[in-house]
Design a protein around this motif. Structure first.
Motif, PDB file in Angstrom:
ATOM      1  N   HIS A   1      27.004  18.341  21.232  1.00  0.00           N
ATOM      2  CA  HIS A   1      27.983  17.966  20.229  1.00  0.00           C
ATOM      3  C   HIS A   1      29.083  19.029  20.196  1.00  0.00           C
ATOM      4  O   HIS A   1      28.876  20.174  20.574  1.00  0.00           O
ATOM      5  N   GLU A   2      30.251  18.639  19.732  1.00  0.00           N
ATOM      6  CA  GLU A   2      31.368  19.578  19.676  1.00  0.00           C
ATOM      7  C   GLU A   2      30.989  20.798  18.837  1.00  0.00           C
ATOM      8  O   GLU A   2      30.433  20.673  17.757  1.00  0.00           O
ATOM      9  N   GLY A   3      31.270  21.967  19.352  1.00  0.00           N
ATOM     10  CA  GLY A   3      30.965  23.201  18.629  1.00  0.00           C
ATOM     11  C   GLY A   3      31.684  24.369  19.254  1.00  0.00           C
ATOM     12  O   GLY A   3      32.253  24.259  20.358  1.00  0.00           O
ATOM     13  N   ALA A   4      31.664  25.508  18.567  1.00  0.00           N
ATOM     14  CA  ALA A   4      32.378  26.699  19.036  1.00  0.00           C
ATOM     15  C   ALA A   4      31.707  27.270  20.284  1.00  0.00           C
ATOM     16  O   ALA A   4      30.492  27.185  20.453  1.00  0.00           O
ATOM     17  N   THR A   5      32.515  27.844  21.165  1.00  0.00           N
ATOM     18  CA  THR A   5      31.992  28.518  22.362  1.00  0.00           C
ATOM     19  C   THR A   5      31.545  29.935  22.006  1.00  0.00           C
ATOM     20  O   THR A   5      31.809  30.435  20.915  1.00  0.00           O
ATOM     21  N   CYS A   6      30.853  30.588  22.934  1.00  0.00           N
ATOM     22  CA  CYS A   6      30.366  31.959  22.729  1.00  0.00           C
ATOM     23  C   CYS A   6      30.995  32.871  23.780  1.00  0.00           C
ATOM     24  O   CYS A   6      31.147  32.482  24.938  1.00  0.00           O
ATOM     25  N   ASP A   7      31.316  34.075  23.361  1.00  0.00           N
ATOM     26  CA  ASP A   7      31.890  35.083  24.252  1.00  0.00           C
ATOM     27  C   ASP A   7      30.925  36.254  24.344  1.00  0.00           C
ATOM     28  O   ASP A   7      30.632  36.915  23.345  1.00  0.00           O
ATOM     29  N   LEU A   8      30.386  36.500  25.533  1.00  0.00           N
ATOM     30  CA  LEU A   8      29.481  37.632  25.744  1.00  0.00           C
ATOM     31  C   LEU A   8      29.995  38.459  26.912  1.00  0.00           C
ATOM     32  O   LEU A   8      30.019  37.986  28.053  1.00  0.00           O
ATOM     33  N   LEU A   9      30.424  39.679  26.606  1.00  0.00           N
ATOM     34  CA  LEU A   9      30.941  40.609  27.622  1.00  0.00           C
ATOM     35  C   LEU A   9      32.052  39.967  28.449  1.00  0.00           C
ATOM     36  O   LEU A   9      32.119  40.122  29.671  1.00  0.00           O
TER      37      LEU A   9
ATOM     38  N   LYS B   1      32.567  36.832  29.113  1.00  0.00           N
ATOM     39  CA  LYS B   1      32.251  35.550  29.738  1.00  0.00           C
ATOM     40  C   LYS B   1      32.058  34.496  28.657  1.00  0.00           C
ATOM     41  O   LYS B   1      31.368  34.732  27.661  1.00  0.00           O
ATOM     42  N   ILE B   2      32.664  33.320  28.842  1.00  0.00           N
ATOM     43  CA  ILE B   2      32.629  32.253  27.856  1.00  0.00           C
ATOM     44  C   ILE B   2      31.513  31.263  28.194  1.00  0.00           C
ATOM     45  O   ILE B   2      31.377  30.819  29.342  1.00  0.00           O
ATOM     46  N   TYR B   3      30.715  30.916  27.176  1.00  0.00           N
ATOM     47  CA  TYR B   3      29.650  29.920  27.342  1.00  0.00           C
ATOM     48  C   TYR B   3      29.915  28.768  26.374  1.00  0.00           C
ATOM     49  O   TYR B   3      30.324  28.975  25.233  1.00  0.00           O
ATOM     50  N   HIS B   4      29.668  27.532  26.843  1.00  0.00           N
ATOM     51  CA  HIS B   4      29.906  26.361  26.020  1.00  0.00           C
ATOM     52  C   HIS B   4      28.763  26.160  25.022  1.00  0.00           C
ATOM     53  O   HIS B   4      27.652  26.650  25.227  1.00  0.00           O
ATOM     54  N   ASN B   5      29.059  25.424  23.958  1.00  0.00           N
ATOM     55  CA  ASN B   5      28.037  25.086  22.974  1.00  0.00           C
ATOM     56  C   ASN B   5      26.893  24.317  23.653  1.00  0.00           C
ATOM     57  O   ASN B   5      27.121  23.359  24.375  1.00  0.00           O
ATOM     58  N   GLY B   6      25.651  24.775  23.430  1.00  0.00           N
ATOM     59  CA  GLY B   6      24.483  24.137  24.045  1.00  0.00           C
ATOM     60  C   GLY B   6      24.120  24.672  25.409  1.00  0.00           C
ATOM     61  O   GLY B   6      23.105  24.267  25.977  1.00  0.00           O
ATOM     62  N   GLU B   7      24.915  25.590  25.963  1.00  0.00           N
ATOM     63  CA  GLU B   7      24.667  26.096  27.320  1.00  0.00           C
ATOM     64  C   GLU B   7      23.622  27.204  27.304  1.00  0.00           C
ATOM     65  O   GLU B   7      23.683  28.140  26.500  1.00  0.00           O
ATOM     66  N   SER B   8      22.648  27.125  28.206  1.00  0.00           N
ATOM     67  CA  SER B   8      21.645  28.174  28.377  1.00  0.00           C
ATOM     68  C   SER B   8      22.083  29.111  29.500  1.00  0.00           C
ATOM     69  O   SER B   8      22.675  28.681  30.483  1.00  0.00           O
ATOM     70  N   PHE B   9      21.751  30.399  29.350  1.00  0.00           N
ATOM     71  CA  PHE B   9      22.129  31.372  30.376  1.00  0.00           C
ATOM     72  C   PHE B   9      21.200  32.583  30.291  1.00  0.00           C
ATOM     73  O   PHE B   9      20.507  32.793  29.304  1.00  0.00           O
ATOM     74  N   GLN B  10      21.199  33.364  31.394  1.00  0.00           N
ATOM     75  CA  GLN B  10      20.378  34.568  31.478  1.00  0.00           C
ATOM     76  C   GLN B  10      21.278  35.776  31.697  1.00  0.00           C
ATOM     77  O   GLN B  10      21.688  36.045  32.826  1.00  0.00           O
ATOM     78  N   PRO B  11      21.612  36.545  30.641  1.00  0.00           N
ATOM     79  CA  PRO B  11      22.460  37.722  30.838  1.00  0.00           C
ATOM     80  C   PRO B  11      21.753  38.820  31.634  1.00  0.00           C
ATOM     81  O   PRO B  11      22.377  39.598  32.340  1.00  0.00           O
ATOM     82  N   THR B  12      20.431  38.908  31.501  1.00  0.00           N
ATOM     83  CA  THR B  12      19.617  39.835  32.300  1.00  0.00           C
ATOM     84  C   THR B  12      18.332  39.106  32.676  1.00  0.00           C
ATOM     85  O   THR B  12      18.032  38.037  32.139  1.00  0.00           O
ATOM     86  N   CYS B  13      17.563  39.719  33.576  1.00  0.00           N
ATOM     87  CA  CYS B  13      16.314  39.082  33.982  1.00  0.00           C
ATOM     88  C   CYS B  13      15.281  39.102  32.867  1.00  0.00           C
ATOM     89  O   CYS B  13      14.264  38.412  32.949  1.00  0.00           O
ATOM     90  N   LYS B  14      15.536  39.859  31.792  1.00  0.00           N
ATOM     91  CA  LYS B  14      14.575  39.977  30.707  1.00  0.00           C
ATOM     92  C   LYS B  14      14.878  39.059  29.539  1.00  0.00           C
ATOM     93  O   LYS B  14      14.093  38.991  28.591  1.00  0.00           O
TER      94      LYS B  14
ATOM     95  N   MET C   1      24.845  28.470  20.571  1.00  0.00           N
ATOM     96  CA  MET C   1      24.720  27.409  19.572  1.00  0.00           C
ATOM     97  C   MET C   1      25.848  27.538  18.554  1.00  0.00           C
ATOM     98  O   MET C   1      25.771  28.348  17.630  1.00  0.00           O
ATOM     99  N   ASP C   2      26.911  26.765  18.790  1.00  0.00           N
ATOM    100  CA  ASP C   2      28.053  26.699  17.875  1.00  0.00           C
ATOM    101  C   ASP C   2      28.590  28.084  17.524  1.00  0.00           C
ATOM    102  O   ASP C   2      28.785  28.429  16.365  1.00  0.00           O
ATOM    103  N   GLY C   3      28.832  28.894  18.563  1.00  0.00           N
ATOM    104  CA  GLY C   3      29.439  30.212  18.373  1.00  0.00           C
ATOM    105  C   GLY C   3      28.448  31.343  18.214  1.00  0.00           C
ATOM    106  O   GLY C   3      28.834  32.513  18.266  1.00  0.00           O
ATOM    107  N   ALA C   4      27.178  31.039  17.994  1.00  0.00           N
ATOM    108  CA  ALA C   4      26.153  32.076  17.845  1.00  0.00           C
ATOM    109  C   ALA C   4      25.257  32.083  19.075  1.00  0.00           C
ATOM    110  O   ALA C   4      24.977  31.039  19.659  1.00  0.00           O
TER     111      ALA C   4
END
Length: 320
Positions: free
Chosen positions: A70-78, A80-93, A99-102
């Motif tokens: 669903h439409e929601g805010a993106t996330c900015d980590l270091l 890099k922009i991630y879309h709402n609902g997107e899963s990612f691995q910043p490190t192997c741990k 989730m909507d900006g968080a």
């Protein structure tokens, strides 16, 4: 495909990737691994609604769709922009999701505490080459050390009562105090170490705790009083934990604040088993702290949640 009743689900436990929800299929029969953002979905393979995903059938035919957020805010980590609902691995741990900006993350490495035992008197975490997570190893100890470890847990002379000469009855119970709640407001975790179990083995035990709700109004200060009590809720409330709700309602006591700069924290507590019910119909039980009395003191706890830290200690060179 049509549903068939009674339900027939696989006998093997469900194995899903880290961070993937277990959800019911369209028949309401069996738990399946929820489909993630961008994956194919259907009625029998639903999307992860805990992450705000839904199955869009408009782009793919023959009863299949694709999981969208669903439409929601993106996330900015270091940067890099991630879309709402997107899963990612910043490190192997870490396995994270936007989730909507968080950003929420779960650890991929086990951080379980391993305590000394007669079989493993000197446990140590070691980083192996080509492996992301550290692993426990048992260092060799002398027979004298093994004997001392065992004597710390068991009574020295069980010969007085031969009928009690078994592992549980011969156990000398040792339990530490509960640690401070991991959060200054909202639901947190408290822990202790105890050997009060059938194996008489030292283990880490946890309970849920709530010192005060984050949006709870404080009482006005009375003249001459230094500790401001947080009143009981006017109405019974249900506790929430990991998207699940307590089956019973409660009227718990909470800690307020101290007017002279000290911290107001629980002083006398009890532990009660609380039953939670999840949206999918699952039930589980968790031990939870209930406050009986609070006190003011200067030994202020540090909030473990880096995003919601309440207590700040200004140091030279710190920047706001």
């Amino acid at each position: 495909q049509a549903c068939t009743y009674p339900c027939q689900c696989p006998s093997q436990p469900l194995q899903c990737p880290a961070g993937t929800s277990h959800v019911l299929d369209a028949c309401g029969c069996c738990k399946v691994c929820a489909r993630q953002l961008g994956e194919l979905c259907s009625l029998q393979k639903p999307c992860d609604h805990h992450k705000g995903l839904y199955c869009d059938f408009s782009k793919i035919h023959r009863g299949s769709g694709i999981c969208l957020a669903h439409e929601g805010a993106t996330c900015d980590l270091l940067g890099k922009i991630y879309h709402n609902g997107e899963s990612f691995q910043p490190t192997c741990k870490l396995q994270c999701i936007c989730m909507d900006g968080a950003i929420g993350c779960i650890p991929l490495c086990s951080e379980d505490l391993r305590l000394p035992s007669p079989e493993c008197p000197n446990p140590r975490r070691v980083k192996f080459r080509n492996k992301c997570c550290e692993e426990w190893i048992c260092e060799e100890g002398s027979e004298e050390n093994r004997f001392e470890t065992a004597m710390a847990v068991f009574r020295e002379d069980p010969a007085d009562k031969p009928e009690l000469n078994n592992l549980q009855e011969n156990c000398l119970v040792q339990t530490t105090e509960w640690s401070a709640c991991s959060k200054s407001c909202g639901m947190g975790i408290s822990a202790r170490v105890t050997n009060n179990n059938p194996q008489c083995r030292l283990e880490k035990e946890t309970r849920l705790c709530m010192v005060r709700p984050c949006d709870f109004p404080m009482e006005k200060t009375k003249k001459g009083k230094k500790c401001v009590r947080t009143p009981k809720p006017r109405q019974n409330l249900h506790f929430e934990f990991s998207g699940c709700t307590s089956t019973r309602s409660y009227r718990p006591k909470f800690c307020g604040s101290c007017t002279d700069g000290r911290c107001c924290t629980p002083y006398v507590t009890s532990t009660v088993e609380v039953e939670f019910r999840c949206p999918e119909g699952d039930f589980f039980h968790r031990k939870m702290m209930f406050i009986k009395m609070c006190s003011c003191h200067y030994d202020c706890p540090r909030d473990n949640d880096i995003f919601l830290a309440t207590y700040h200690r200004r140091m030279i060179g710190d920047h706001v």
